[in-house]
Each structure stands twice: as structure tokens, then as C-alpha cells.
Motif scaffolding. Structure first.
Motif, PDB file in Angstrom:
ATOM      1  N   TYR A 292      -5.240 -38.701  14.227  1.00 27.42           N
ATOM      2  CA  TYR A 292      -6.309 -37.776  13.883  1.00 27.42           C
ATOM      3  C   TYR A 292      -6.014 -37.156  12.508  1.00 27.42           C
ATOM      4  O   TYR A 292      -4.842 -37.026  12.123  1.00 27.42           O
TER       5      TYR A 292
ATOM      6  N   MET B  44      -9.470 -40.619  10.087  1.00 31.33           N
ATOM      7  CA  MET B  44      -8.940 -41.027  11.376  1.00 31.33           C
ATOM      8  C   MET B  44      -8.446 -42.457  11.189  1.00 31.33           C
ATOM      9  O   MET B  44      -9.129 -43.279  10.561  1.00 31.33           O
TER      10      MET B  44
ATOM     11  N   TRP C  81     -15.695 -37.989  11.114  1.00 32.65           N
ATOM     12  CA  TRP C  81     -14.661 -38.464  10.203  1.00 32.65           C
ATOM     13  C   TRP C  81     -14.754 -39.967   9.956  1.00 32.65           C
ATOM     14  O   TRP C  81     -15.089 -40.737  10.875  1.00 32.65           O
TER      15      TRP C  81
ATOM     16  N   SER D 151      -4.224 -40.212   7.249  1.00 32.67           N
ATOM     17  CA  SER D 151      -4.630 -39.129   8.150  1.00 32.67           C
ATOM     18  C   SER D 151      -4.447 -37.773   7.472  1.00 32.67           C
ATOM     19  O   SER D 151      -5.197 -36.835   7.741  1.00 32.67           O
TER      20      SER D 151
ATOM     21  N   CYS E 105     -16.272 -38.223  17.306  1.00 32.32           N
ATOM     22  CA  CYS E 105     -15.890 -37.634  16.019  1.00 32.32           C
ATOM     23  C   CYS E 105     -15.847 -38.645  14.875  1.00 32.32           C
ATOM     24  O   CYS E 105     -15.534 -38.298  13.734  1.00 32.32           O
TER      25      CYS E 105
END
Length: 277
Positions: free
Chosen positions: A20, A69, A36, A64, A109
Motif C-alpha cells: 500500500y 499501490m 491509487w 509505494s 482503492c
């Protein structure tokens, strides 16, 4: 934040690590929509998601920290994944890559408009072949990419070893059983013939001291990509870098140039979008 996960692919279980974004401000800036961008890393021949000298771990953590991601995974029979490597040929690797894409895009996400496939060596060819058949891939990064899968892998395995290949048997290469099905599938796929099907932007990077995959492939790839109707292609030659960019300077230069290219690409697309409005 890093999570070790398992991605099902038919009867296989593909081991993967999901990174992440560690810089939330960068992530918000890159995503724009509250989601993302994602980079999926495809390792090379009999490799794994860690990479030689931890290349893919370093790469994933670097990206990251810049708001991406990142998802790196082991192909079947490699690393911690189940199955036998190459048992069903290159087609199966493309299928596995698409399954990992499925997983990445199932995450709320992730921005489906900012999907990057990054492939190294044979993984570079697999990434290209996947992108040519899957419109969800918007950007392609190819490091030390194979151009002639069958000839390149035979050269690495050794012609003498390949001559011992029998119709009903495989050959042992560093503990991996390479079957006739695997080699036949390498002959079937020709990246130069498929690349025109991909209309996205491409970065090609190659080390000038690569003894495994000829650096001459890099400018040839660029020339072929430039013949497409859509998409740009840029080339970075990393001076004195070997096939796996194994020394510190090569690694930092490779990751740095790739990062700068992705940032510039994002900037140009935003400027174009603003101009269109």
C-alpha cells in the motif's frame, strides 16, 4: 504497509505481496479521484517476486513510497506459488497475469485508469503479451525484456541441454523441469508481432552489460513500438548494468529513471486533459 496474500487461479494458488502507498499525500496526488494507481510486477524466467538481490522488493517499496499501490507475485511453480513452472506454457503465464489484474482491480482503492504492468526479462515479454490482449493495461514498463522467447530461453538453458529434450520428457534446469509444452509455447508467441495491439505508453530499460538478453533488443523494441498508431515509447540504457541490475548504482538508476518517466507521463496526460477542457 505490506500484506502477503494468495490469489487463486483455477486450481493454483499464486503467492503475492501487496504494497500500500506509504506516502498518503503522494497517493492522493497521483490518484486524484481518491483511488491509487497500481503497478503489477512480473518476474522473469524461473524467478520469483523477490528478485535477484531483492530487486523487486526494492522496486515495490520505492514506488509505494511515491504513492503507488504495488503488487508483486510468483508465477506457478516459482517462489511460494503452487503448481509446476511452465507446465502449461506461456499461455498459462498470461492467464495468471490476467488473474492478478483481476484481483488488483477488484480493490476499491485502485484506479482502473492507471494500471501499469512492469515486467523483467521473460516477464517483460509476458507483460507485453498480456497488455496486447487486455485493454485494462494502460502503461507498460519492460526491463531487460526477452524479444524471441524460444531462442532466448534455449540460449540460457543451453543448446546441448535442449537437444536432450524428448517428446515425452522434460529437461532439468536448476531444479525446474522444463517440458516440451513449455518450449513449444515459447515458439508460438512472438512479441514483435503482438506489440502493435497495445496502444498505451511504454518504457524500455536495458543494461549495456547484459550477458543474458542482448541490449540490441531495446532499440529494436522502441523502433517497433514507434510504428504504432497510438502510444509513445521511451528508451533508457543503464550504463554497465547487468541483466538483473545487480549493483547498487544500477538498481538506483533503474528505479529512479522509471519513476521519473512515470511522473512525467502523468504530468503530460494531465496537461493534455486540461488543454482539452
Amino acid at each position: 504497509m505490506e500484506h502477503h496474500i494468495t490469489i487463486p487461479c483455477g486450481e493454483l494458488e499464486l503467492a503475492a505481496t501487496l504494497h500500500y502507498p506509504t506516502d498518503k499525500e503522494e497517493a492522493d496526488c497521483r490518484g486524484g479521484s481518491g483511488k491509487w494507481p497500481v503497478i503489477i510486477i512480473c518476474h522473469g524466467f524461473i524467478g520469483n517476486r523477490i528478485g535477484v538481490d531483492r530487486l523487486f522488493v526494492k522496486t515495490a517499496r520505492a514506488f509505494s513510497s511515491q504513492g503507488y499501490m504495488v503488487l508483486r507475485f510468483d508465477y506457478a511453480g516459482c517462489g511460494e506459488s503452487t503448481g509446476d513452472y511452465g507446465a502449461e506454457g506461456l499461455d498459462a503465464m498470461i492467464t495468471q497475469t490476467r488473474r492478478v489484474l483481476d484481483y488488483a482491480l477488484s480493490l476499491d482503492c485502485v484506479d482502473s485508469h492507471q494500471v501499469v504492468l512492469l515486467g523483467h526479462s521473460l516477464g517483460g515479454a509476458v507483460a507485453l503479451l498480456t497488455a496486447a490482449s487486455d485493454r485494462r493495461v494502460r502503461t507498460l514498463v519492460m526491463w531487460s525484456a526477452v524479444a524471441h522467447p524460444h531462442n532466448d530461453i534455449v540460449r540460457i538453458v543451453g543448446k546441448d541441454a535442449y537437444r536432450q529434450l524428448e517428446a515425452d520428457k522434460g529437461i532439468d534446469h536448476k531444479g525446474y523441469l522444463l517440458t516440451p509444452v513449455f518450449f513449444d509455447s515459447l515458439s508460438k508467441h512472438q512479441p514483435f508481432e503482438q506489440l502493435r495491439k497495445f496502444g498505451g505508453d511504454v518504457l524500455i530499460a536495458h543494461g549495456t552489460a547484459d550477458d543474458d538478453i542482448p541490449v540490441d533488443y531495446a532499440p529494436l523494441y522502441q523502433k517497433m513500438f514507434w510504428l504504432r498508431a497510438d502510444g509513445q515509447c521511451d528508451l533508457e540504457l543503464i550504463f554497465q548494468a547487468d541483466h538483473t541490475f545487480s549493483n547498487r548504482d544500477s538498481t538506483l538508476t533503474l528505479i529512479g529513471k522509471t519513476s521519473a518517466w512515470l511522473l512525467d507521463l502523468q504530468k503530460r496526460k494531465k496537461e493534455w486533459y486540461d488543454w482539452m477542457i
